[in-house]
Design a protein around this motif. Structure first.
Motif, PDB file in Angstrom:
ATOM      1  N   SER A  56      27.720  11.383   8.593  1.00  0.00           N
ATOM      2  CA  SER A  56      28.035  11.625   9.997  1.00  0.00           C
ATOM      3  C   SER A  56      27.880  13.102  10.360  1.00  0.00           C
ATOM      4  CB  SER A  56      29.452  11.149  10.296  1.00  0.00           C
ATOM      5  OG  SER A  56      29.820  11.436  11.623  1.00  0.00           O
ATOM      6  N   ASP A  57      28.174  13.998   9.400  1.00  0.00           N
ATOM      7  CA  ASP A  57      28.190  15.431   9.685  1.00  0.00           C
ATOM      8  C   ASP A  57      26.955  16.174   9.194  1.00  0.00           C
ATOM      9  OD1 ASP A  57      30.677  14.937  10.730  1.00  0.00           O
ATOM     10  OD2 ASP A  57      31.762  15.580   8.917  1.00  0.00           O
ATOM     11  N   VAL A  58      26.074  15.505   8.447  1.00  0.00           N
ATOM     12  CA  VAL A  58      24.932  16.212   7.885  1.00  0.00           C
ATOM     13  C   VAL A  58      24.068  16.788   9.005  1.00  0.00           C
ATOM     14  CG1 VAL A  58      23.467  14.154   7.815  1.00  0.00           C
ATOM     15  CG2 VAL A  58      23.049  16.038   6.226  1.00  0.00           C
ATOM     16  N   GLU A  59      23.581  17.998   8.788  1.00  0.00           N
ATOM     17  CA  GLU A  59      22.821  18.691   9.827  1.00  0.00           C
ATOM     18  C   GLU A  59      21.351  18.311   9.759  1.00  0.00           C
ATOM     19  OE1 GLU A  59      23.466  22.833   9.389  1.00  0.00           O
ATOM     20  OE2 GLU A  59      25.607  22.742   9.907  1.00  0.00           O
ATOM     21  N   THR A  60      20.702  18.389  10.915  1.00  0.00           N
ATOM     22  CA  THR A  60      19.280  18.099  10.993  1.00  0.00           C
ATOM     23  C   THR A  60      18.490  19.133  10.185  1.00  0.00           C
ATOM     24  OG1 THR A  60      19.600  17.195  13.208  1.00  0.00           O
ATOM     25  CG2 THR A  60      17.348  17.753  12.565  1.00  0.00           C
ATOM     26  N   GLY A  61      17.516  18.648   9.460  1.00  0.00           N
ATOM     27  CA  GLY A  61      16.683  19.535   8.649  1.00  0.00           C
ATOM     28  C   GLY A  61      17.151  19.682   7.221  1.00  0.00           C
ATOM     29  N   THR A  62      18.279  19.090   6.871  1.00  0.00           N
ATOM     30  CA  THR A  62      18.759  19.167   5.487  1.00  0.00           C
ATOM     31  C   THR A  62      17.774  18.454   4.573  1.00  0.00           C
ATOM     32  OG1 THR A  62      21.047  19.172   6.272  1.00  0.00           O
ATOM     33  CG2 THR A  62      20.675  18.638   3.940  1.00  0.00           C
ATOM     34  N   PRO A  63      17.316  19.095   3.513  1.00  0.00           N
ATOM     35  CA  PRO A  63      16.355  18.435   2.614  1.00  0.00           C
ATOM     36  C   PRO A  63      17.029  17.325   1.814  1.00  0.00           C
ATOM     37  CG  PRO A  63      16.997  20.557   1.728  1.00  0.00           C
ATOM     38  CD  PRO A  63      17.619  20.471   3.084  1.00  0.00           C
ATOM     39  N   TRP A  64      16.287  16.289   1.527  1.00  0.00           N
ATOM     40  CA  TRP A  64      16.818  15.179   0.742  1.00  0.00           C
ATOM     41  C   TRP A  64      16.340  15.216  -0.707  1.00  0.00           C
ATOM     42  CZ3 TRP A  64      13.710  11.664  -1.740  1.00  0.00           C
ATOM     43  CH2 TRP A  64      12.363  11.664  -1.406  1.00  0.00           C
ATOM     44  N   HIS A  65      15.153  15.790  -0.909  1.00  0.00           N
ATOM     45  CA  HIS A  65      14.595  15.812  -2.260  1.00  0.00           C
ATOM     46  C   HIS A  65      15.395  16.783  -3.129  1.00  0.00           C
ATOM     47  CE1 HIS A  65      11.562  15.045  -5.268  1.00  0.00           C
ATOM     48  NE2 HIS A  65      11.415  16.347  -5.468  1.00  0.00           N
ATOM     49  N   GLY A  66      15.918  16.281  -4.241  1.00  0.00           N
ATOM     50  CA  GLY A  66      16.726  17.105  -5.129  1.00  0.00           C
ATOM     51  C   GLY A  66      18.127  17.361  -4.631  1.00  0.00           C
ATOM     52  N   ASN A  67      18.550  16.656  -3.600  1.00  0.00           N
ATOM     53  CA  ASN A  67      19.881  16.831  -3.021  1.00  0.00           C
ATOM     54  C   ASN A  67      20.843  15.862  -3.708  1.00  0.00           C
ATOM     55  OD1 ASN A  67      22.186  16.984  -1.400  1.00  0.00           O
ATOM     56  ND2 ASN A  67      20.990  17.353   0.470  1.00  0.00           N
ATOM     57  N   ASP A  68      21.659  16.407  -4.615  1.00  0.00           N
ATOM     58  CA  ASP A  68      22.578  15.552  -5.368  1.00  0.00           C
ATOM     59  C   ASP A  68      23.654  14.948  -4.482  1.00  0.00           C
ATOM     60  OD1 ASP A  68      21.143  16.129  -7.633  1.00  0.00           O
ATOM     61  OD2 ASP A  68      22.468  17.769  -8.261  1.00  0.00           O
ATOM     62  N   LEU A 101      16.496  10.644  11.920  1.00  0.00           N
ATOM     63  CA  LEU A 101      15.632  11.398  10.996  1.00  0.00           C
ATOM     64  C   LEU A 101      16.190  12.792  10.709  1.00  0.00           C
ATOM     65  CD1 LEU A 101      12.066  10.466  12.361  1.00  0.00           C
ATOM     66  CD2 LEU A 101      13.391   9.348  10.568  1.00  0.00           C
ATOM     67  N   ARG A 102      17.491  12.895  10.506  1.00  0.00           N
ATOM     68  CA  ARG A 102      18.073  14.206  10.220  1.00  0.00           C
ATOM     69  C   ARG A 102      17.556  14.777   8.915  1.00  0.00           C
ATOM     70  NH1 ARG A 102      24.444  12.801  11.331  1.00  0.00           N
ATOM     71  NH2 ARG A 102      24.209  12.048  13.479  1.00  0.00           N
ATOM     72  N   MET A 103      17.268  13.933   7.954  1.00  0.00           N
ATOM     73  CA  MET A 103      16.753  14.396   6.671  1.00  0.00           C
ATOM     74  C   MET A 103      15.322  13.915   6.454  1.00  0.00           C
ATOM     75  SD  MET A 103      20.167  13.837   4.317  1.00  0.00           S
ATOM     76  CE  MET A 103      19.559  14.862   2.965  1.00  0.00           C
ATOM     77  N   GLY A 104      14.618  13.626   7.559  1.00  0.00           N
ATOM     78  CA  GLY A 104      13.226  13.210   7.465  1.00  0.00           C
ATOM     79  C   GLY A 104      13.078  11.699   7.424  1.00  0.00           C
ATOM     80  N   ALA A 105      11.829  11.246   7.320  1.00  0.00           N
ATOM     81  CA  ALA A 105      11.530   9.817   7.375  1.00  0.00           C
ATOM     82  C   ALA A 105      11.696   9.128   6.035  1.00  0.00           C
ATOM     83  CB  ALA A 105      10.108   9.594   7.890  1.00  0.00           C
ATOM     84  N   ALA A 106      11.652   9.884   4.934  1.00  0.00           N
ATOM     85  CA  ALA A 106      11.688   9.263   3.613  1.00  0.00           C
ATOM     86  C   ALA A 106      12.974   8.484   3.346  1.00  0.00           C
ATOM     87  CB  ALA A 106      11.459  10.323   2.538  1.00  0.00           C
TER      88      ALA A 106
END
Length: 739
Positions: A56-68, A101-106
């Motif tokens: 709910s709070d994650v910001e737009t543009g936060t990367p998902w790859h390698g994000n534990d 799509l806050r962390m992209g389409a993947a």
């Protein structure tokens, strides 16, 4: 002082007890506060709650790859989703995260695949997600996946009014070639009469000119035509594949697991409610596709009450009597699952009174899917679930009888199923459904019905033959009843089904009925020969011709068809008197119908023309019956059965020509012997020819008629002018129809 001390004693005890009670209350309140604080702390530390807070709070543009953090929280959500389902709040949070799509389409595809609702889906969340489609950032495959998800959980959405409010926005996506089939399906579910507009019809027609006659476009256009036939001039095929294509959904099996674990029924628009079978390692059917859902709404009580008050609608499940249905006839809200209508007489009354075409289309979609999945998708499924299939088909038959007509989806199912049916599986139910088939055009009836039924008839037992004869008789009765009820006053055009727009000319209807009568005649003639003139089969055949002989007077159909010789002679020479009596009644009714038709032909110019061949056949049959039963002339020129005299002499049968009169006929000989003994009790030798004298003959006829053979009585009274003597054939005039 002592008195004072004594008086003060009780006061001190009361005050101490009240102090103890207040201390106890404070202690209890403190415990409750501590417990509530601990509960909130535990809830705040719950990994699932923390995961939802993260998405709910994650910001737009936060990367998902390698994000534990992302991976850990998503695993927690997936675990809860696939075990017990997501709450409405959780569905809203995860759907908003995926579509924005806050962390992209993947990550979007993975999140969408774990959106397994536990109860209902908030409408607002779905509307917000639909709006995200218009931004254009989502890949087309992700858009398709999202629409599939909406179709799968459509009946779990708590309301549809806001979705219908953005109908035009959803319609704009039909131009996307990859999205078009799924968008058409969604629009089909959302369409109301106010949704049909000229520009939308034109857009769909333009798409059809580009893409061809695609089923999804035709189905949506057919629904538009139901609501506004003046706007859709396109000719819709009368027989299309029922429903939209059943796309494999990644959520269906997960929904079933959640349903089983939660012990509740999860509605789904893709198919009816299903349950697991035990043998999961088998390739055979694992789900019960034929379970009729309960009449209920997918909306929870709070939302349902709020929506009902705001939109002034009444859910059908809240009505419990026909009086309540009449009061709220135009405010009824249909249930989430249309299959539940089959299990409610009140719902069937609504269908019969209102004739809501959209409701019938949805019901046919559900029913077609259920029958197809049960009987065609997987081999061996029916035999292991015959009890379930039996109960389902009994419910379907009950609905047919209530509505006095069948559903188009069950009709399409029967045309396919007859080609693979063995004639024994669920025989009464299949034959019952078959008898409800509406009139089939004469150009198609042979391929659809006659060919598979003929193969089954000639390779089956006498009891199947009897059942099929009864089925075809009921089918003819329903056809004739529809004709007599729905025929227009000018007798030029008839509507065959009150729930469809199929029309057929009167000549086309007559051709179909004639094909059916001739087909049954061929079956009956060969069947009686194969089964040695089985008396039970013969009686079912005569049942059919009792319907045929009265088509003109009882049902107003200008058509008279005589039975073939293969039916007439086995009935005339039958060994049981009931068959002969029923044949006499059939011939009597033929005469009444022919006489009435002939008189109308003379009086009015619009009366139908009876062919001379029909009169010749009738007159020939009457002459044969009178000669055999009355004049003791079994063999004579012009009779359908010809035997050389030398063969008859070799049979050593005395007076063979009188073997089938009313005294020597095998069906009536026991009555003749009994009558002879009553008339001449002192005689030791029985001479049946003595009955043919003037007075005994009249007494014998009265004796026969008193046994309840009214058909024989009506035939004799209408076709033989003098009943005093018999056997010589000289004083008896046979009344025949001249042409």
């Amino acid at each position: 002082m002592a008195a004072k001390l004594n008086l003060s004693g009780p006061l001190d005890s009361d005050s101490s007890s009240s102090n103890d009670q207040s201390v106890s209350n404070r202690s209890s309140n403190r415990s409750m506060r501590v417990a509530e604080k601990e509960r909130r702390k535990n809830k705040a530390e719950d990994p699932f709650v923390l995961a939802l807070k993260y998405f709910s709070d994650v910001e737009t543009g936060t990367p998902w790859h390698g994000n534990d953090d992302f991976e850990r929280n998503l695993v927690v959500v997936e675990k809860v989703a696939f075990s017990r389902g997501l709450s409405p709040e959780a569905v809203s949070i995860m759907l908003e995260f995926a579509m924005s799509l806050r962390m992209g389409a993947a990550p979007c595809v993975r999140v969408l695949k774990c959106l397994i609702p536990a109860t209902v889906v908030p409408q607002e969340a779905v509307v917000r997600a639909v709006v995200w489609l218009g931004i254009g950032k989502l890949p087309i495959t992700t858009q398709v996946l999202f629409i599939k998800w909406v179709l799968t959980i459509f009946d779990m959405i708590d309301a549809k009014d806001q979705l219908r409010a953005v109908y035009g926005f959803i319609f704009s996506f039909v131009t996307e070639e990859n999205l078009c089939p799924f968008i058409c399906h969604l629009l089909y579910l959302l369409t109301r009469k106010e949704s049909v507009r000229v520009f939308r019809v034109r857009k769909l027609l333009d798409l059809q000119s580009k893409l061809g006659r695609q089923p999804f476009l035709l189905h949506l256009l057919s629904l538009y035509k139901v609501f506004c036939p003046e706007l859709v001039t396109l000719s819709i095929p009368s027989r299309m594949r029922s429903g939209f294509r059943n796309h494999n959904s990644p959520w269906k099996s997960a929904l079933l697991v959640v349903q089983k674990r939660n012990g509740s029924q999860v509605p789904s628009s893709i198919g009816p409610a299903v349950t697991f079978k035990d043998k999961t390692n088998s390739r055979k059917r694992k789900h019960c596709h034929l379970e009729i859902p309960a009449l209920s709404s997918a909306v929870n009580k709070e939302v349902k009450t709020e929506l009902s008050s705001s939109r002034k609608v009444v859910p059908l499940v809240q009505l419990h009597s026909f009086a309540q249905l009449l009061e709220n006839m135009h405010r009824v809200e249909l249930p989430a699952q249309m299959g539940s209508l089959l299990g409610s007489s009140l719902a069937l009354q609504y269908l019969d009174c209102v004739q809501d075409e959209s409701a019938l289309l949805r019901l046919n979609f559900w029913l077609g899917y259920a029958l197809y999945e049960e009987f065609f998708c997987i081999d061996g499924g029916v035999s292991q679930n015959s009890e379930e299939a039996l109960q389902f088909l009994d419910k379907l038959l009950s609905a047919h009888h209530f509505l006095q007509e069948g559903f188009s989806s069950s009709e399409a199912f029967l045309y396919k199923f007859l080609s693979v049916w063995d004639g024994s599986l669920l025989r009464p139910q299949i034959l019952g459904l078959l008898s409800n088939i509406p009139v089939v055009p004469s150009s198609q009836i042979g391929q659809l019905l006659f060919e598979p039924l003929m193969q089954l008839f000639f390779t089956s037992s006498p009891f199947f033959k009897c059942g099929l004869m009864e089925c075809l008789n009921n089918m003819l009765l329903k056809w004739l009843t529809w004709h007599s009820v729905y025929a227009l006053e000018d007798d030029l055009d008839i509507s065959l089904n009150s729930h469809t727009s199929i029309n057929m000319t009167l000549s086309g209807f007559k051709d179909s009925v004639m094909e059916l009568v001739h087909f049954v005649g061929r079956l009956a003639a060969v069947g009686l020969q194969l089964e040695g003139c089985h008396s039970l089969l013969l009686n079912f055949v005569l049942d059919f011709y009792e319907t045929v002989c009265d088509m003109f007077l009882k049902y107003g159909l200008p058509l008279i068809v005589m039975p073939p010789p293969g039916v007439f002679y086995p009935a005339l020479f039958a060994t049981d008197p009931v068959s002969v009596d029923r044949l006499a009644y059939v011939m009597y009714r033929y005469k009444v119908n022919l006489t009435s038709a002939k008189s109308q032909e003379k009086l009015t110019e619009q009366a139908f023309h009876i062919s001379r061949q029909t009169f010749r056949e009738f007159n020939n049959y009457v002459v044969i019956m009178v000669n055999c039963l009355w004049n003791s002339k079994m063999i004579h020129p012009g009779m359908g059965i010809q035997l050389r005299e030398e063969l008859l002499l070799k049979s050593n049968v005395p007076q063979y020509w009188a073997s089938f009169d009313l005294t020597h006929h095998p069906a009536f000989m026991s009555y003749a012997v009994d009558f002879h003994q009553r008339c001449w009790p002192g005689r030791k030798d029985i001479d049946l020819n003595s009955i043919k004298h003037s007075k005994p003959w009249g007494w014998y006829l009265e004796y026969l008629f008193a046994q309840g053979y009214d058909g024989l009585k009506q035939f004799v009274q209408s076709n033989i002018s003098r009943q005093l003597t018999a056997g010589d054939g000289q004083g008896d005039n046979v009344s025949t129809q001249q042409r």
